[in-house]
Design an enzyme around this catalytic site. Structure first.
Site, PDB file in Angstrom:
ATOM      1  N   SER A 103     -19.946 -36.410 -60.702  1.00  0.00           N
ATOM      2  CA  SER A 103     -20.514 -37.756 -60.856  1.00  0.00           C
ATOM      3  C   SER A 103     -21.931 -37.721 -61.404  1.00  0.00           C
ATOM      4  CB  SER A 103     -20.515 -38.496 -59.518  1.00  0.00           C
ATOM      5  OG  SER A 103     -19.205 -38.809 -59.155  1.00  0.00           O
ATOM      6  N   ASP A 154     -27.499 -41.185 -53.911  1.00  0.00           N
ATOM      7  CA  ASP A 154     -26.336 -40.413 -54.376  1.00  0.00           C
ATOM      8  C   ASP A 154     -26.335 -40.289 -55.910  1.00  0.00           C
ATOM      9  OD1 ASP A 154     -24.050 -38.921 -53.668  1.00  0.00           O
ATOM     10  OD2 ASP A 154     -22.739 -40.575 -54.241  1.00  0.00           O
ATOM     11  N   ASP A 329     -16.653 -43.352 -63.679  1.00  0.00           N
ATOM     12  CA  ASP A 329     -17.253 -42.174 -64.309  1.00  0.00           C
ATOM     13  C   ASP A 329     -16.240 -41.072 -64.607  1.00  0.00           C
ATOM     14  OD1 ASP A 329     -16.866 -41.813 -61.606  1.00  0.00           O
ATOM     15  OD2 ASP A 329     -18.850 -40.986 -61.214  1.00  0.00           O
TER      16      ASP A 329
HETATM   17 ZN   LIG Z   1     -16.132 -37.222 -56.475  1.00  0.00          ZN
END
Ligand SMILES: [Zn+2]
Length: 479
Positions: A103, A154, A329
Site C-alpha cells: 500500500s 498508516d 490501490d
Molecule cells: Zn494490505
C-alpha cells in the site's frame, strides 16, 4: 518519470470536448497553445474528493454491488453511479523493483506520480522526497483532509501527504502531520500521538502531540458524539489506539462510521477558504478483510464505504465544482467467488453448486470478523472455545475435521495462508459458500478508477498508477 506529455494532455482534452470544438482546437494548435490551456482551466475542479478502498479491485466492487442488491435491497453507488455514469479507468499497480505492490508504494505512485519501492512513503529509490498531493494542495492554499479507518499514520494517508523511508516510521509521520497541519485528520492511531507511560501511548520522546494539536486550535474528538458535535475550523479525531474496528465489530458510541467521519470532514473543509479543498477518505478494512480471507467483514466494509460515497455524491450535487474519484490501490486476497463441491468427498461435477443468493445469505448472520474471532480464541485456541464460538457467531457453518485440527495445532497446510486462525476460518466459509481466496496477500489485478465531475476525463482508459498521480498534480496545479 512524471514527465508531462503535451500531446497526451491535448488528446485527453479533445476526448472531453464536443465534436464541433475539434476544428477550434486545430486552429488554436496552428496559432498557439493558449486557448487549449484556457479550456483546460474550465475543467479544473475547485474541490477533489478521493474515496479510496484499500485492497479493492473489480471483484470486490462487484461483490459490493451484488450483495447490496440482494441483502440490502439498495443500489451500490460506487458501481451504479460513479462507475456507470462517470468516467471509468483501470490502473496497473506495480511498484519499483517488483510486480506485486504494497500500500505504501501504490499510494506513493498515486500521490506523487513516481514509482517507489515497497514500504517507502513518497521517497524514490534514489532517496528523493517527491511532492505529494496534499503538499501541493496546501501550497495552492487549498484546505486538506485525511480520513481513514486505519491508523491515521498508516501507509495510504501517509503516502498522500508526507515522506518516510519506511511505512513503519509512525512517529515521524505524526510529526510531519504536525508540521503540515492538515485541516482534518480522522482515524485510529492515538498511540503515536501519546507518550509511553500515558494509557495506550507509544511515543519515545515523551511528547503529547494531541495537546500540541489542541494548542494549534484543533478541536479534538475521541468518540462519535464528540465528532458529531465538532464545529471548528480544524479537527483531529482519534477513535482508537491502533486501527479502528471492522464495521461488523464496531461499537457505535466509541467509533464513528466512515460515512460519519466523511460528513464531519466535509463540514470542516467546506466552511471557508477561497481555493477549495482536497480530501482523502480511506477504508482500510476492505484490505484487512482480504488478508484475513473474511468475506462477511469485506461485505460490510464495502457497504460502509459505499455509504460514505453516497455522502460525497450528495455534497457534489450541491457543489458541482467538485471532482469525486473512487478507487483502490491493489487487490487483496485473490478474492474469487466460484463454484464449489457440495461435499468434499464427492468429486463428481454434478455435486457442485454455483455460488448464488442462497450462499450469499449465509454471510448475513455472521456477527464477528475473523480477526475478532482470533482475539476471542486467544493464542492457544481450545476445542471447547471453538465449538462455542462457531455456532454463536457463524451460525450454519460446519468446521470440517481437517480445518479444526489446523486451528488447534496452529499449523497452516499452506504456507502463504499465514493468518491463523483467520485463513482457516475463511476456508470454512469458502467451502459452504464458494467465496474462495487465492492468497492472504496482495495481487496484481488492475484497480478500477471511477471519476465524476470536472477533470474526470483524464482518468479514462487503461493507465498506470503514476498517471493517476500526474493527473491529480495537474488538476491541483492547473498546469
Ligand atoms: Zn494490505
Amino acid at each position: 518519470m512524471r514527465a508531462q506529455n503535451p500531446m497526451r494532455n491535448l488528446l485527453a482534452l479533445m476526448k472531453k470536448l464536443p465534436l464541433a470544438a475539434f476544428a477550434g482546437i486545430a486552429l488554436a494548435l496552428a496559432a498557439n497553445a493558449l486557448p487549449v490551456a484556457a479550456a483546460f482551466a474550465a475543467q479544473q475542479p475547485r474541490n477533489i474528493i478521493i474515496m479510496f478502498a484499500d485492497g479493492a479491485a473489480s471483484t470486490q466492487w462487484d461483490f459490493g454491488r451484488y450483495s447490496s442488491k440482494v441483502l440490502r435491497q439498495q443500489p451500490f453507488v460506487t458501481t451504479d453511479v460513479v462507475f456507470r455514469e462517470g468516467v471509468l479507468g483501470l490502473l496497473s499497480t506495480s511498484p519499483s523493483g517488483a510486480y506485486v505492490t504494497d500500500s505504501a508504494a501504490a499510494g506513493s505512485a498515486m500521490s506523487t506520480g513516481f514509482k517507489v519501492s515497497n514500504g517507502a512513503v513518497a521517497i524514490t529509490p534514489d532517496g528523493k522526497a517527491v511532492p505529494t498531493v496534499m503538499e501541493i494542495a496546501k501550497a495552492k492554499d487549498k484546505r486538506i483532509g485525511l480520513v481513514t479507518t486505519a491508523t491515521i499514520y498508516d501507509a495510504t494517508p501517509a503516502a498522500f501527504s508526507v515522506h518516510a523511508r519506511s511505512r513503519r516510521d509512525a512517529q515521524s509521520v505524526v510529526d510531519q502531520y504536525l508540521a503540515l497541519e492538515p485541516d482534518v485528520l480522522l482515524g485510529g492511531g492515538a498511540d503515536y500521538f501519546l507518550p509511553q507511560g500515558a494509557p495506550g501511548g507509544k511515543r519515545n520522546d515523551g511528547k503529547d502531540i494531541i495537546a500540541t494539536f489542541r494548542a494549534k486550535v484543533y478541536q479534538v474528538a475521541r468518540n462519535t458524539a464528540e465528532l458529531n458535535a465538532a464545529n471548528g475550523p480544524k479537527l483531529l479525531g482519534l477513535f482508537a489506539e491502533g486501527d479502528m474496528d471492522f464495521e461488523i465489530d464496531r461499537d457505535p458510541a466509541r467509533e464513528p462510521t466512515i460515512a460519519e467521519m466523511t460528513v464531519a470532514a466535509l463540514k470542516v473543509l467546506s466552511r471557508e477558504g477561497p481555493n477549495g479543498f482536497v480530501l482523502l477518505v480511506e477504508n482500510e478494512n476492505t484490505d484487512t478483510a482480504g488478508h484475513a480471507n473474511d468475506a462477511a467483514s469485506l461485505m460490510r466494509a464495502l457497504w460502509a464505504f459505499d455509504d460514505a460515497v453516497k455522502v460525497v455524491l450528495e455534497f457534489q450535487r450541491r457543489s458541482p465544482d467538485t471532482l469525486v474519484i473512487v478507487t483502490g490501490d491493489h487487490e487483496t486476497g485473490g478474492f474469487s467467488p466460484t463454484n464449489a463441491l457440495k461435499e468434499l468427498g464427492a468429486l463428481s461435477g454434478g455435486k457442485r453448486f454455483y455460488s448464488g443468493d442462497e450462499q450469499l445469505r449465509m454471510l448475513e448472520p455472521i456477527t464477528m470478523s475473523l480477526n475478532m474471532a482470533k482475539e476471542k480464541l486467544g493464542k492457544q485456541p481450545s476445542g471447547e472455545a471453538l465449538d462455542k464460538l462457531i455456532p454463536l457467531h457463524f451460525p450454519g457453518f460446519r468446521l470440517d475435521p481437517d480445518l479444526r485440527e489446523a486451528i488447534l495445532d496452529q499449523k497452516t497446510r499452506e504456507h502463504n495462508f499465514s493468518y491463523l486462525p483467520q485463513n482457516v476460518l475463511g476456508r470454512m466459509i469458502a467451502r459452504q459458500t464458494g467465496y474462495y481466496w487465492g492468497t492472504s496477500g496482495h495481487t496484481t489485478q488492475p484497480v478500477p478508477v471511477g471519476a465524476i465531475g470536472p477533470g474526470a476525463e483524464l482518468f479514462r482508459g487503461y493507465q498506470d498508477n503514476t498517471d493517476f498521480g500526474e493527473h491529480l498534480h495537474r488538476l491541483i496545479l492547473g498546469d
